[in-house]
Each structure stands twice: as structure tokens, then as C-alpha cells.
Design a protein around this motif. Structure first.
Motif, PDB file in Angstrom:
ATOM      1  N   PRO A  68      -4.649 -38.816 -92.536  1.00  0.00           N
ATOM      2  CA  PRO A  68      -4.466 -40.348 -92.397  1.00  0.00           C
ATOM      3  C   PRO A  68      -4.718 -40.747 -90.911  1.00  0.00           C
ATOM      4  CG  PRO A  68      -2.098 -39.475 -92.554  1.00  0.00           C
ATOM      5  CD  PRO A  68      -3.349 -38.251 -92.561  1.00  0.00           C
ATOM      6  N   GLY A  69      -5.202 -41.980 -91.044  1.00  0.00           N
ATOM      7  CA  GLY A  69      -5.687 -42.704 -89.618  1.00  0.00           C
ATOM      8  C   GLY A  69      -6.934 -43.078 -89.490  1.00  0.00           C
ATOM      9  N   GLU A  70      -7.128 -44.061 -88.809  1.00  0.00           N
ATOM     10  CA  GLU A  70      -8.488 -44.631 -88.524  1.00  0.00           C
ATOM     11  C   GLU A  70      -8.865 -43.947 -87.232  1.00  0.00           C
ATOM     12  OE1 GLU A  70     -10.182 -46.689 -90.648  1.00  0.00           O
ATOM     13  OE2 GLU A  70      -8.423 -46.801 -91.848  1.00  0.00           O
ATOM     14  N   GLY A  71     -10.427 -44.157 -86.804  1.00  0.00           N
ATOM     15  CA  GLY A  71     -10.888 -43.477 -85.604  1.00  0.00           C
ATOM     16  C   GLY A  71     -11.304 -42.247 -85.611  1.00  0.00           C
ATOM     17  N   PRO A  72     -11.784 -41.724 -84.526  1.00  0.00           N
ATOM     18  CA  PRO A  72     -12.153 -40.322 -84.388  1.00  0.00           C
ATOM     19  C   PRO A  72     -11.047 -39.527 -84.402  1.00  0.00           C
ATOM     20  CG  PRO A  72     -12.620 -41.528 -82.315  1.00  0.00           C
ATOM     21  CD  PRO A  72     -12.402 -42.411 -83.557  1.00  0.00           C
ATOM     22  N   LYS A  73     -10.956 -38.197 -84.789  1.00  0.00           N
ATOM     23  CA  LYS A  73      -9.819 -37.180 -84.681  1.00  0.00           C
ATOM     24  C   LYS A  73     -10.143 -36.735 -83.310  1.00  0.00           C
ATOM     25  CE  LYS A  73      -7.785 -38.031 -88.719  1.00  0.00           C
ATOM     26  NZ  LYS A  73      -8.709 -39.375 -89.115  1.00  0.00           N
ATOM     27  N   ARG A  74      -8.684 -36.522 -82.789  1.00  0.00           N
ATOM     28  CA  ARG A  74      -8.678 -35.824 -81.293  1.00  0.00           C
ATOM     29  C   ARG A  74      -8.544 -34.177 -81.495  1.00  0.00           C
ATOM     30  NH1 ARG A  74      -4.090 -40.124 -80.218  1.00  0.00           N
ATOM     31  NH2 ARG A  74      -4.021 -39.697 -82.226  1.00  0.00           N
ATOM     32  N   VAL A  75      -9.287 -33.389 -80.835  1.00  0.00           N
ATOM     33  CA  VAL A  75      -9.280 -32.035 -80.928  1.00  0.00           C
ATOM     34  C   VAL A  75      -9.340 -31.542 -79.521  1.00  0.00           C
ATOM     35  CG1 VAL A  75     -10.316 -29.951 -81.861  1.00  0.00           C
ATOM     36  CG2 VAL A  75     -10.317 -32.011 -83.043  1.00  0.00           C
ATOM     37  N   LEU A  76      -8.153 -30.740 -79.338  1.00  0.00           N
ATOM     38  CA  LEU A  76      -8.055 -29.971 -78.280  1.00  0.00           C
ATOM     39  C   LEU A  76      -8.448 -28.694 -78.130  1.00  0.00           C
ATOM     40  CD1 LEU A  76      -6.774 -29.796 -75.136  1.00  0.00           C
ATOM     41  CD2 LEU A  76      -4.736 -29.274 -76.058  1.00  0.00           C
ATOM     42  N   VAL A  77      -9.225 -28.263 -77.441  1.00  0.00           N
ATOM     43  CA  VAL A  77      -9.793 -26.917 -77.244  1.00  0.00           C
ATOM     44  C   VAL A  77      -9.306 -26.183 -76.029  1.00  0.00           C
ATOM     45  CG1 VAL A  77     -11.762 -25.364 -77.413  1.00  0.00           C
ATOM     46  CG2 VAL A  77     -11.895 -27.573 -78.794  1.00  0.00           C
ATOM     47  N   VAL A  78      -8.390 -25.245 -76.158  1.00  0.00           N
ATOM     48  CA  VAL A  78      -7.851 -24.513 -74.908  1.00  0.00           C
ATOM     49  C   VAL A  78      -8.684 -23.317 -74.879  1.00  0.00           C
ATOM     50  CG1 VAL A  78      -5.881 -23.620 -74.102  1.00  0.00           C
ATOM     51  CG2 VAL A  78      -5.554 -25.358 -75.633  1.00  0.00           C
ATOM     52  N   GLY A  79      -9.009 -23.275 -73.453  1.00  0.00           N
ATOM     53  CA  GLY A  79      -9.951 -22.043 -73.312  1.00  0.00           C
ATOM     54  C   GLY A  79     -11.321 -22.038 -73.817  1.00  0.00           C
ATOM     55  N   ALA A  80     -12.046 -23.212 -73.395  1.00  0.00           N
ATOM     56  CA  ALA A  80     -13.311 -23.590 -73.794  1.00  0.00           C
ATOM     57  C   ALA A  80     -14.466 -23.216 -73.046  1.00  0.00           C
ATOM     58  CB  ALA A  80     -13.454 -25.106 -74.060  1.00  0.00           C
ATOM     59  N   GLY A  89     -20.522 -26.892 -84.640  1.00  0.00           N
ATOM     60  CA  GLY A  89     -20.420 -27.887 -85.717  1.00  0.00           C
ATOM     61  C   GLY A  89     -19.268 -28.783 -85.313  1.00  0.00           C
ATOM     62  N   LEU A  90     -17.986 -28.468 -84.588  1.00  0.00           N
ATOM     63  CA  LEU A  90     -17.000 -29.199 -84.284  1.00  0.00           C
ATOM     64  C   LEU A  90     -17.464 -30.022 -83.189  1.00  0.00           C
ATOM     65  CD1 LEU A  90     -13.858 -30.037 -84.238  1.00  0.00           C
ATOM     66  CD2 LEU A  90     -13.737 -28.297 -82.494  1.00  0.00           C
ATOM     67  N   ARG A  91     -18.082 -29.515 -82.111  1.00  0.00           N
ATOM     68  CA  ARG A  91     -18.708 -30.446 -81.015  1.00  0.00           C
ATOM     69  C   ARG A  91     -19.699 -31.439 -81.469  1.00  0.00           C
ATOM     70  NH1 ARG A  91     -19.966 -25.228 -76.851  1.00  0.00           N
ATOM     71  NH2 ARG A  91     -17.886 -25.323 -75.683  1.00  0.00           N
ATOM     72  N   GLN A  92     -20.268 -31.205 -82.434  1.00  0.00           N
ATOM     73  CA  GLN A  92     -21.403 -32.053 -82.893  1.00  0.00           C
ATOM     74  C   GLN A  92     -21.051 -33.038 -83.679  1.00  0.00           C
ATOM     75  OE1 GLN A  92     -24.713 -29.484 -84.280  1.00  0.00           O
ATOM     76  NE2 GLN A  92     -25.518 -28.962 -82.146  1.00  0.00           N
ATOM     77  N   ALA A  93     -19.909 -33.001 -84.322  1.00  0.00           N
ATOM     78  CA  ALA A  93     -19.201 -33.981 -85.214  1.00  0.00           C
ATOM     79  C   ALA A  93     -18.727 -35.402 -84.883  1.00  0.00           C
ATOM     80  CB  ALA A  93     -17.952 -33.498 -85.964  1.00  0.00           C
ATOM     81  N   ALA A  94     -19.804 -36.468 -85.170  1.00  0.00           N
ATOM     82  CA  ALA A  94     -19.532 -37.737 -84.778  1.00  0.00           C
ATOM     83  C   ALA A  94     -18.285 -38.259 -84.805  1.00  0.00           C
ATOM     84  CB  ALA A  94     -20.688 -38.690 -85.391  1.00  0.00           C
ATOM     85  N   ASP A  95     -17.532 -37.801 -86.089  1.00  0.00           N
ATOM     86  CA  ASP A  95     -16.092 -38.345 -86.001  1.00  0.00           C
ATOM     87  C   ASP A  95     -14.967 -37.851 -85.495  1.00  0.00           C
ATOM     88  OD1 ASP A  95     -16.639 -36.219 -87.662  1.00  0.00           O
ATOM     89  OD2 ASP A  95     -15.526 -37.406 -89.653  1.00  0.00           O
ATOM     90  N   MET A  96     -15.316 -36.555 -84.575  1.00  0.00           N
ATOM     91  CA  MET A  96     -14.512 -35.992 -83.669  1.00  0.00           C
ATOM     92  C   MET A  96     -14.291 -36.252 -82.103  1.00  0.00           C
ATOM     93  SD  MET A  96     -12.821 -34.307 -86.168  1.00  0.00           S
ATOM     94  CE  MET A  96     -13.068 -34.506 -87.906  1.00  0.00           C
ATOM     95  N   LEU A  97     -13.284 -36.405 -81.658  1.00  0.00           N
ATOM     96  CA  LEU A  97     -13.252 -36.495 -80.059  1.00  0.00           C
ATOM     97  C   LEU A  97     -12.879 -35.261 -79.442  1.00  0.00           C
ATOM     98  CD1 LEU A  97     -13.537 -38.265 -77.562  1.00  0.00           C
ATOM     99  CD2 LEU A  97     -11.281 -39.158 -78.066  1.00  0.00           C
ATOM    100  N   VAL A  98     -13.623 -34.307 -78.981  1.00  0.00           N
ATOM    101  CA  VAL A  98     -13.305 -33.099 -78.682  1.00  0.00           C
ATOM    102  C   VAL A  98     -12.857 -33.069 -77.033  1.00  0.00           C
ATOM    103  CG1 VAL A  98     -13.866 -30.535 -78.593  1.00  0.00           C
ATOM    104  CG2 VAL A  98     -14.577 -32.250 -80.398  1.00  0.00           C
TER     105      VAL A  98
END
Length: 280
Positions: A68-80, A89-98
Motif C-alpha cells: 500500500p501507499g502512493e508514489g514510487p517505492k523506495r529500494v535500497l541496494v547494498v553493495g551495488a 529490470g529494477l533499475r529501469q522500473a519507472a515506479d521504483m526509486l532505487v
């Protein structure tokens, strides 16, 4: 990279702020190769094959979009710094903030941070990715606890770690995890998917190369073995496609993975042992 913030807590890290100069970076054992060596390594066969990375990232995206929740989802990548298999696919997803972090400068790294002390508020991200990371941290339990802390309620975690895999990155390689050991690290998470990444075929290929490398420490010999071995044993990894899904495959796995969601209850050791028995 010169403007990449360095948020290292020296008192609680093996790294020092003085290690990070604008024109330099910590290499963690990486060294440049001669051009022809790089070409062979890039275009020659690979000993390993990540069969599940792309599918697991797709599943992670599906689960994130259900939160649930509006706006892009926030994803933390450790060791990127060293891109994980399937992450495109994650990096290119428009609805994700990586937000990509690591302990050394790299093209995609936005913040220099140590996984033991993440510079984020409690409950501030929707997902944490720890792909090929936990073997390189001094205290994996603490890193998982940090991931748990920064995750929102019901937030997701994806981890992939080695089991039967040779030492890599030298002094920065600390741990190995069986499937059940990996699951125990995430005892405060509800399981979405768990299993074998690379299987026994890949483990055998790596073990054969390790045997040859152990015969001599001469640098020229080591280079030749690293270059030629893939041409001899690359085909072994294809057995993983048939064997990695077998009930007993985790006992001989090269890598294991865990995809889960933040839970308020912690699994007991007895319950975790029960998950192993279900695989028999």
C-alpha cells in the motif's frame, strides 16, 4: 563520483574516511587487467550462471507493487558497485526509486555507506537488496538487523549468498551460508521464496578451478588457469538447470537465496529446522 557522499562511521567500520580520496577509491582487491585478458574474460565462456536473479527481481517488483501507499517505492541496494545479475529490470522500473550504495566508488553508487550502519531513518524504505553482500561483511547478523530497521512494515528483502564457493575479494571475504543458515539470518522475515541459486554443477566447476589454482602461487600460472579453465568446465553449470530444483539440492548448492517480508514475529530455531526437513 567526486561528489558521492561518504557516510562511513569510522568507529564501527573497517573502512576509514581517509581511504576515500576524490581521485581514488577502495578496490577491495580488484585490479586492472591487460587488454587481451579483459577481452578473453568478457567474451569467453563463464564458469558460473545465475539462473534465478532475473526471476527473483521480477518477483520482488511484483511484491513491491502490492504494497500500500502512493508514489514510487523506495529500494535500497547494498553493495551495488558490482551489479547483481537481474537487477536491470529494477533499475529501469519507472515506479521504483532505487538508492544504490557500496563501500567504494562506482558508476551507479549514489552513497558510500557501510551495511553495518545504514545512514537511513527507521522504516524509510520499501525494500532492501543484499545480493552477493553478506559474505563480505564482518557481521552479517548486524547487517540484516540494519536492513530490518530501515524497512517499513511489511517491507521486502532479497538476499543471495554463497555456500560452496571459493574465497573471493581476499581479506574481505568472511562467511558462507547453507540454505538453513541463510534462512536463520532472516528469522524476523516471512518467507516469500527460498532456494538454490547456482547449484552443484557450478560448485564443481569452481572447485576444479580452485584445485588447479592451489598447485602454484606463481602469478603467470594463476593467470593462465583463470583464463583457460572456463573453456574446460563451463558446461558443468548447465547441470544446475536440472538439479538445482531437486529436494536435496541445497546441500550441495553454490549459492542460496531468500526473498521475504518484514514480520513482527521471529521464527524459532525449531521452526527453521522444520523448513529444512520439508525439503527432504
Amino acid at each position: 563520483m567526486r561528489d558521492t557522499p561518504v557516510l562511513i562511521v569510522e568507529e564501527q567500520s573497517v573502512f576509514r574516511l581517509s581511504d576515500y580520496r576524490p581521485s581514488d577509491s577502495i578496490s577491495l582487491g580488484y585490479r586492472p587487467h591487460r587488454r587481451f585478458v579483459s577481452i578473453i574474460q568478457r567474451y569467453g565462456p563463464s564458469i558460473t550462471e545465475n539462473r534465478i536473479g532475473e526471476a527473483l527481481y521480477a518477483e520482488l517488483l511484483t511484491q513491491l507493487r502490492r504494497l500500500p501507499g502512493e508514489g514510487p517505492k523506495r529500494v535500497l541496494v547494498v553493495g551495488a558497485g558490482d551489479a547483481g545479475a537481474g537487477i536491470t529490470g529494477l533499475r529501469q522500473a519507472a515506479d521504483m526509486l532505487v538508492l544504490e550504495t557500496d563501500v567504494y566508488f562506482a558508476g551507479t553508487v549514489f552513497v558510500i555507506a557501510d551495511g553495518h550502519d545504514l545512514p537511513l531513518r527507521d522504516g524509510s524504505v520499501d525494500a532492501v537488496v543484499l545480493q552477493a553482500v553478506l559474505e563480505h561483511v564482518a557481521d552479517p547478523v548486524r547487517c540484516v538487523e540494519e536492513a530490518y530497521r530501515v524497512l517499513r512494515e511489511g517491507g521486502l528483502i532479497y538476499a543471495e549468498s554463497p555456500f560452496m564457493y571459493p574465497v573471493h575479494l581476499g581479506a574481505y571475504d568472511f562467511h558462507r551460508f547453507s540454505l538453513i543458515g541463510h534462512r536463520r539470518l532472516f528469522s524476523q522475515f516471512k518467507e516469500v521464496r527460498i532456494g538454490v541459486g547456482a547449484g552443484a554443477g557450478t560448485a564443481l566447476a569452481l572447485a576444479f578451478r580452485s584445485f588447479l589454482l592451489s598447485l602454484s602461487a606463481v602469478k603467470s600460472y594463476q593467470s593462465i588457469i583463470r583464463l583457460l579453465t572456463p573453456f574446460l568446465v563451463f558446461w558443468l553449470k548447465y547441470f544446475d538447470r536440472a538439479t538445482a530444483t531437486k529436494p536435496h539440492a541445497s546441500d550441495y548448492a553454490c549459492t542460496t537465496y531468500f526473498l521475504g517480508s518484514k514480520d513482527t514475529m521471529r521464527m524459532t530455531d525449531a521452526e527453521i529446522i522444520g523448513t529444512y526437513r520439508k525439503l527432504r
